[in-house]
Design a protein around this motif. Sequence first.
Motif, PDB file in Angstrom:
ATOM      1  N   ALA A  88       0.722  -0.853  -0.354  1.00 14.53           N
ATOM      2  CA  ALA A  88       0.108  -0.289   0.106  1.00 14.53           C
ATOM      3  C   ALA A  88       0.617   1.397  -0.044  1.00 14.53           C
ATOM      4  CB  ALA A  88      -1.242  -0.093   1.352  1.00 14.53           C
ATOM      5  N   THR A  89       0.980   2.263  -0.576  1.00 15.91           N
ATOM      6  CA  THR A  89       1.532   3.435  -1.199  1.00 15.91           C
ATOM      7  C   THR A  89       0.494   4.656  -1.561  1.00 15.91           C
ATOM      8  OG1 THR A  89       1.564   3.273  -3.234  1.00 15.91           O
ATOM      9  CG2 THR A  89       3.146   2.489  -1.768  1.00 15.91           C
ATOM     10  N   ALA A  90       0.987   5.488  -0.636  1.00 16.04           N
ATOM     11  CA  ALA A  90       0.345   7.103  -0.880  1.00 16.04           C
ATOM     12  C   ALA A  90       1.678   7.563  -1.646  1.00 16.04           C
ATOM     13  CB  ALA A  90       0.005   7.327   0.794  1.00 16.04           C
ATOM     14  N   ASP A  91       1.279   8.731  -2.557  1.00 16.82           N
ATOM     15  CA  ASP A  91       2.357   8.905  -3.558  1.00 16.82           C
ATOM     16  C   ASP A  91       1.971  10.682  -3.463  1.00 16.82           C
ATOM     17  OD1 ASP A  91       3.843  10.650  -5.007  1.00 16.82           O
ATOM     18  OD2 ASP A  91       4.291   8.670  -6.939  1.00 16.82           O
ATOM     19  N   MET A  92       2.831  11.626  -2.721  1.00 20.13           N
ATOM     20  CA  MET A  92       2.316  12.345  -2.235  1.00 20.13           C
ATOM     21  C   MET A  92       2.860  13.295  -3.043  1.00 20.13           C
ATOM     22  SD  MET A  92       3.841  13.022   1.590  1.00 20.13           S
ATOM     23  CE  MET A  92       3.153  14.626   2.414  1.00 20.13           C
ATOM     24  N   GLN A  93       4.058  12.755  -3.885  1.00 18.47           N
ATOM     25  CA  GLN A  93       3.919  13.879  -6.029  1.00 18.47           C
ATOM     26  C   GLN A  93       2.307  14.098  -6.516  1.00 18.47           C
ATOM     27  OE1 GLN A  93       7.962  13.336  -7.933  1.00 18.47           O
ATOM     28  NE2 GLN A  93       7.187  14.763  -8.863  1.00 18.47           N
ATOM     29  N   LYS A  94       1.890  12.778  -6.807  1.00 20.39           N
ATOM     30  CA  LYS A  94       0.995  12.487  -8.248  1.00 20.39           C
ATOM     31  C   LYS A  94      -0.449  12.065  -7.121  1.00 20.39           C
ATOM     32  CE  LYS A  94       1.566   7.306  -8.417  1.00 20.39           C
ATOM     33  NZ  LYS A  94       0.928   6.791  -9.226  1.00 20.39           N
ATOM     34  N   SER A  95      -0.645  11.647  -5.867  1.00 20.52           N
ATOM     35  CA  SER A  95      -1.650  11.930  -5.215  1.00 20.52           C
ATOM     36  C   SER A  95      -2.654  12.344  -4.365  1.00 20.52           C
ATOM     37  CB  SER A  95      -2.286  10.385  -5.127  1.00 20.52           C
ATOM     38  OG  SER A  95      -1.131   9.731  -4.161  1.00 20.52           O
ATOM     39  N   ILE A  96      -1.950  13.558  -4.368  1.00 18.76           N
ATOM     40  CA  ILE A  96      -2.132  14.621  -3.397  1.00 18.76           C
ATOM     41  C   ILE A  96      -2.984  15.386  -3.329  1.00 18.76           C
ATOM     42  CG2 ILE A  96      -0.668  16.375  -3.992  1.00 18.76           C
ATOM     43  CD1 ILE A  96      -0.077  16.566  -0.308  1.00 18.76           C
ATOM     44  N   LYS A  97      -3.605  15.735  -2.302  1.00 14.96           N
ATOM     45  CA  LYS A  97      -5.698  16.317  -3.020  1.00 14.96           C
ATOM     46  C   LYS A  97      -5.758  17.258  -1.144  1.00 14.96           C
ATOM     47  CE  LYS A  97      -7.032  12.268  -2.995  1.00 14.96           C
ATOM     48  NZ  LYS A  97      -8.248  11.323  -3.167  1.00 14.96           N
ATOM     49  N   TYR A  98      -6.174  19.035  -1.591  1.00 10.21           N
ATOM     50  CA  TYR A  98      -6.696  19.802  -0.366  1.00 10.21           C
ATOM     51  C   TYR A  98      -5.447  19.856   0.010  1.00 10.21           C
ATOM     52  CZ  TYR A  98     -11.234  17.418  -2.781  1.00 10.21           C
ATOM     53  OH  TYR A  98     -11.361  17.441  -3.904  1.00 10.21           O
ATOM     54  N   ASN A  99      -3.970  19.349  -0.126  1.00  7.55           N
ATOM     55  CA  ASN A  99      -2.808  20.010   0.842  1.00  7.55           C
ATOM     56  C   ASN A  99      -3.237  18.509   2.370  1.00  7.55           C
ATOM     57  OD1 ASN A  99      -1.604  21.499  -0.494  1.00  7.55           O
ATOM     58  ND2 ASN A  99      -3.126  23.747  -0.212  1.00  7.55           N
TER      59      ASN A  99
END
Length: 503
Positions: A88-99
């Motif tokens: 499971a990953t969360a990519d802050m470059q391509k999938s950040i929303k609403y900061n």
Amino acid sequence: MKKMLTNNLTLKLLSVVAAIMLWLVVMNIDDPYTYRDFSPVQVTMLNENVVTDQGKVYKIEDGSDVISLRVWGKKSILRDLNIEDFTATADMQKSIKYNDLVGIEVSCSNKNIRTADINMSRENVVISVEDAASEQFNVVVKQNGKVADGYMIGAALPEQSLIQINGPASVIAKIKRVEVEIKTTGVNSDRTIHGKLNVLNSDGEAVDTTYLEYTGKTDGMDVTITMLRTKTVSLTIGHTGTPADGYNLGTISYKPETVKIAGSSEKISQVTAIAIPDEALNIDGLTESTQQTLDITQYLPDGIRLADEADATVAVSVEIEKNQEKTLEIPVGRIGVQNVPKGYEVDFGDTETVEISVSAPVAELESLKADDVALSLNLEEYSKAGSYTAALSVTFPDSTYSLVQETEVAFELVKAGSTSSEKDKNTGSSDSTDSSGSTTGSSGSSTAGNSNSSTGTGTTGTGSGSDSTGSNTTGNNTAESSGSSSTAGDTVGENKKSDTKTE
């Protein structure tokens, strides 16, 4: 042939469908399509520099980087899966929303599991972004456990006295203390102990260090400790000065009366007590009881320290008592007369006693008797006969007592043998002459003088002079007379009294 294939076509199609359905039923019974849950799955954050490059940091809120998965598939496939097969990953470059939201993506290493077969408990990691901060903190050593009896830790030095901590400004602001905790149970010698770091807030509670980074040590620190021997000794406190006139020192008490000291075995063996010098406590001029505090650390011998710094301050209570007065009557006969001029003597006349007023604490006054007091009269400055009044010198058993006022006595300085007491006691002072012309000298008495003699002498007729004896109570000299001569033996001075009758 064609006719055979098309004959009863409907029936044949129904048979095929029935066969397929039967196969599906059999297959589902043997290897059904189902789901399996996997939890917890940690989400890995990617491309964090998107935030950190701006001089900021982020925190993950409410544990939103941990999710649960529900995976669908054949039972046979699901059975062989484990939690490590999922990423499971969360990519802050391509999938950040609403900061504050970062989308989560999950993949499975088993190719039979598609992304569509995976359901997540949440789709985003919730973050908060804030300014980064960095601060240095002193490292304090915390001892956990009781050292061996008779010992204490004299010094505990961490390998780093300062540590720099980086992290979110809101977290850094909460940090009030950084300590390295070591276990010291039973320790009785110098050594190095590895301890863990504790980051605490103002309430002494642990601060969440998840988003903190340490410059230097991250897994704890080594602490070098030096052991000292301990010993309990008594305190002694003196004083200087005296209370105001009319007042007396009662008692001096202090707490604590003993202290525990620490030092090397050699140093501590030489110390039996801690003596506070007299200059530390001045009671000069006091008229009422008082309390003082003394810092005794400055009076410790070289190489010696207090085992407990709380013992550094000693509370001293000084009790001051107001003196009481008492009057004593002392016979003048107990006055020691000094330096009487040669050829003179002292006559106190009708005075039988003198009164002295004594000041002292009640307890001492009750036990004081007249016999305990010595009086003296110094006549060094007197050389002529006359009437005088002079101050007596008074000596008490100890310095507890003092005179309320000066005591004087009246006296006469007279020629030796001329005191009124002598006149009263000389009862045989006249001569008698018989018809035969004999003269008899009567006995004479003197209470003072160096040498006194009384002589009776017959000057006419045939009568014989009777013996006359002179008595000197102070010189112990005796003179006898016979006829017309009188001789005194062992005389110190020439002081004679003659009673003579001449016809």
